[in-house]
Design an enzyme around this catalytic site. Structure first.
Site, PDB file in Angstrom:
ATOM      1  N   SER A  98      39.448  33.297  43.714  1.00 14.79           N
ATOM      2  CA  SER A  98      38.332  34.111  43.217  1.00 14.79           C
ATOM      3  C   SER A  98      38.526  34.220  42.000  1.00 14.79           C
ATOM      4  O   SER A  98      39.426  34.279  41.190  1.00 14.79           O
ATOM      5  CB  SER A  98      38.094  35.212  44.049  1.00 14.79           C
ATOM      6  N   LYS A  99      37.051  34.591  41.290  1.00 16.46           N
ATOM      7  CA  LYS A  99      37.142  34.961  39.715  1.00 16.46           C
ATOM      8  C   LYS A  99      38.559  36.089  39.333  1.00 16.46           C
ATOM      9  O   LYS A  99      38.738  35.875  38.155  1.00 16.46           O
ATOM     10  CB  LYS A  99      35.758  35.795  39.440  1.00 16.46           C
TER      11      LYS A  99
END
Ligand code: GLU
Length: 470
Positions: free
Chosen positions: A241-242
Site C-alpha cells: 500500500s502507499k
C-alpha cells in the site's frame, strides 16, 4: 481466447493492477488471443476521466496495447439492468424491502453474538400481494439474487478446484434502491457480452467469484476460466500500500525507471520462467510465458531488486534509444546540454546508472565546474605535495595529447617523479575536476571534459582548496 483488464478509474494505475494487466497481456500475446480493456466507472462519484487517461497512459508506457476501443462500463447500465430483470422474471432474483436500518440492527446483533451477518432471506418469499402493497406504499426496494442451495465450485488456474458452501453467501444485491446495477452483476454481463474466456485478476476478487459463478449459471451464460493472481506484499509482508512508498506506475516513470525494467520486474512477481533467468526482454517474456507457472503464494515488492533490474536494462539498451529517454529527464538547469555532449558522456555513465536521472545528477560535473569540494575527500586526499605536483603538471597538460592513454602515462610518470603512488595523485585530481570522490575512469573523463576545462578546474581547485600542512 479473450481476456480483459478491467480497472476502476477511481485511482492511479497501481503496480498490482499493472501486474494483472501484464499477466493478461502476456497470456494473450503468447497465444494469439485478444486483450480487451474495460473501464469500470460505474462508481460515478469516485471515477474520473483524468484517472482513465492516467491508467491508459500507464499501460501505454509499459508497452501494453489492447485490441479495439476500451469498453466504458457506465455506457452499458441499461444492458445490465435488462439482465437483472431477466433474472427476476426467471425466478433467480427477488425484490427486497428491508431498510438499511433494520439490516444494520440485525448485523449489530449478529456481530455482538460473535457471528457474521448474512441476509436472513426476509423478503425471499413475499407474496405478489405483499409486494404490490409495498410498492404502492412507495417503499424503497433492492433486487437481490436468489442464492441457490448447495456448493459453488469452479476451477481456478492458480488455485485449482475451489469450492464455497452457498450457506456462506447471502442473497446479494444486484440492483440498488436507486435502480443502478452493482459491480457484481455488471462484471458478469460485460464479460459475457465481450466474449471473455479467461478472467485473470488479483486474489482480492477470489471471494467475489462464487457469486459471479452463480450469476453465470442464473443467466445461462457459459462460465469463463478464472485465475486469481497472488497478492503483492510490501517488505513487511503486509499487503502493498502507499505506506510502503511509491505504488503508482506513474511515480516509477517519473523517478526514471525504464518501462522495460518495470515490466520485467512485475512479470516476475508471482511468476517465473522456470529457469534462473531474471533479466528478460518483453519478447523473451512473451516467448516463455506459461500461465501454469503462476505461483500460489504472494510475492514481495523488493524495490532494491527493481533498481538493480533497471540498471541492467539501461546497460542492455541501445545508446540512441537511451539518449532519447534521457532527454526527458534532463533537469531545467542543464537544458543547454545538447545531445552530442550527452552522447560523449554516455559510454562513461552507462555502466554506473541505476535510474535515468542519475546520468545528470551524478554526472553534473561533465557540464558544470564544481562549486565546492567534498569535505571528506579534501581531508583524505588533498595531501602535502599535491599543489606542487599540480604546478608541475599544468604546463605538461597544456601540450600533451589529450587521449586517455597519453594522460595516464603523463600522470603516472609525474607521480613517480615525486615518489608518490599513482592513487595518491589520481584521487585529488578527480576531486579537483569533479568536486566528488567518485567518477568514471579519470583519464576517460578528462578526455571528454577536454583540455581547457581540465586546466581551468585544476587551477581553480589549487586556488580554492587550502594548502595542506606538510
Ligand atoms: N474493476 C475491478 C478492480 O479494479 C476489477 C474487476 C475484475 O477484474 O473482475 O478491482
Amino acid at each position: 481466447m479473450i481476456v480483459r483488464f478491467a480497472p476502476s478509474p477511481t485511482g492511479y494505475l497501481h503496480v498490482g493492477g499493472a501486474r494483472t494487466a501484464i499477466f493478461n497481456w502476456l497470456y494473450t500475446r503468447s497465444s494469439q488471443g485478444k486483450f480487451l480493456l474495460r473501464i469500470e466507472d460505474t462508481d460515478r462519484e469516485r471515477s474520473s476521466e483524468e484517472m482513465t487517461r492516467e491508467i491508459l497512459g500507464g499501460l501505454r508506457w509499459l508497452g501494453i496495447d489492447w485490441d479495439g476501443e476500451p469498453l466504458i462500463q457506465s455506457s452499458r447500465i441499461a444492458r445490465h439492468t435488462e439482465e437483472c430483470h431477466r433474472l427476476l422474471a426467471e425466478g433467480n432474483a427477488f425484490w427486497c424491502y428491508c431498510t438499511t436500518e433494520d439490516l444494520d440492527a440485525q448485523r449489530g446483533t449478529a456481530e455482538a453474538a460473535g457471528g457474521a451477518f448474512l441476509y436472513p432471506g426476509t423478503c425471499r418469499h413475499l407474496t405478489d400481494e405483499q409486494r404490490s402493497a409495498n410498492d404502492a406504499a412507495g417503499m424503497p426496494r433492492v433486487l437481490r439474487f436468489r442464492v441457490p442451495e448447495g456448493r459453488t465450485v469452479f476451477n481456478d488456474i492458480v488455485h485449482d478446484e475451489t469450492s464455497f458452501s452457498n450457506t456462506e453467501i447471502d442473497d446479494f444485491v444486484i440492483l440498488r434502491s436507486d435502480g443502478t446495477p452493482t459491480y457484481m452483476v455488471a462484471v458478469v454481463v460485460d464479460d459475457h457480452d465481450m466474449g471473455v474466456t479467461h478472467v485473470l485478476r488479483g486474489d482480492d476478487h477470489l471471494s467475489n467469484t462464487p457469486k459471479q459463478v452463480m450469476l453465470y449459471h442464473g443467466l445461462g451464460y457459459e462460465t469463463p476460466q478464472f485465475g486469481h493472481l497472488p497478492l503483492i506484499l510490501g517488505e513487511d509482508k503486509k499487503r502493498l500500500s502507499k505506506r510502503h512508498g511509491a505504488t503508482s506506475v506513474g511515480e516509477f516513470q517519473q523517478r526514471g525507471y525504464l518501462p522495460e525494467a518495470m515490466f520485467n520486474f512485475l512479470a516476475l512477481l508471482g511468476w517465473s520462467p522456470g529457469d534462473d533467468r531474471e533479466i528478460l526482454t518483453r519478447d523473451e517474456l512473451v516467448a516463455s510465458f506459461d500461465i501454469r507457472r503462476v505461483l500460489k503464494k504472494s510475492s514481495v515488492f523488493d524495490e532494491e531488486k527493481l533498481r538493480w533490474m533497471n540498471g541492467q536494462h539501461i546497460r542492455l539498451m541501445d545508446d540512441g534509444e537511451l539518449l532519447r529517454r534521457l532527454l526527458r529527464h534532463r533537469p531545467d538547469d542543464l537544458v543547454d546540454v545538447d545531445e552530442a555532449q550527452m552522447r560523449a558522456v554516455l559510454p562513461l555513465m552507462k555502466e554506473r546508472m541505476v535510474l535515468l536521472p542519475d546520468f545528470f545528477e551524478n554526472g553534473r560535473y561533465f557540464w558544470r565546474d564544481p562549486e565546492e569540494y567534498d569535505t571528506d575527500g579534501v581531508n583524505k586526499r588533498w595531501k602535502a605535495g599535491i599543489p606542487e605536483l599540480l604546478t608541475d603538471l599544468l604546463p605538461l597538460l597544456e601540450s600533451c595529447d589529450f587521449t586517455p592513454e597519453a594522460l595516464e602515462t603523463l600522470i603516472r610518470e609525474s607521480a613517480e617523479q615525486k615518489g608518490m603512488g599513482a592513487g595518491k595523485v589520481i584521487h585529488p585530481i578527480r576531486l579537483a575536476l569533479t568536486g566528488a570522490t567518485a567518477s568514471p575512469s579519470l583519464f576517460d573523463m578528462m578526455t571528454v571534459l577536454g583540455r581547457e576545462t581540465c586546466l581551468r578546474r585544476l587551477r581553480r581547485a589549487m586556488a580554492q582548496i587550502p594548502v595542506p600542512e606538510s
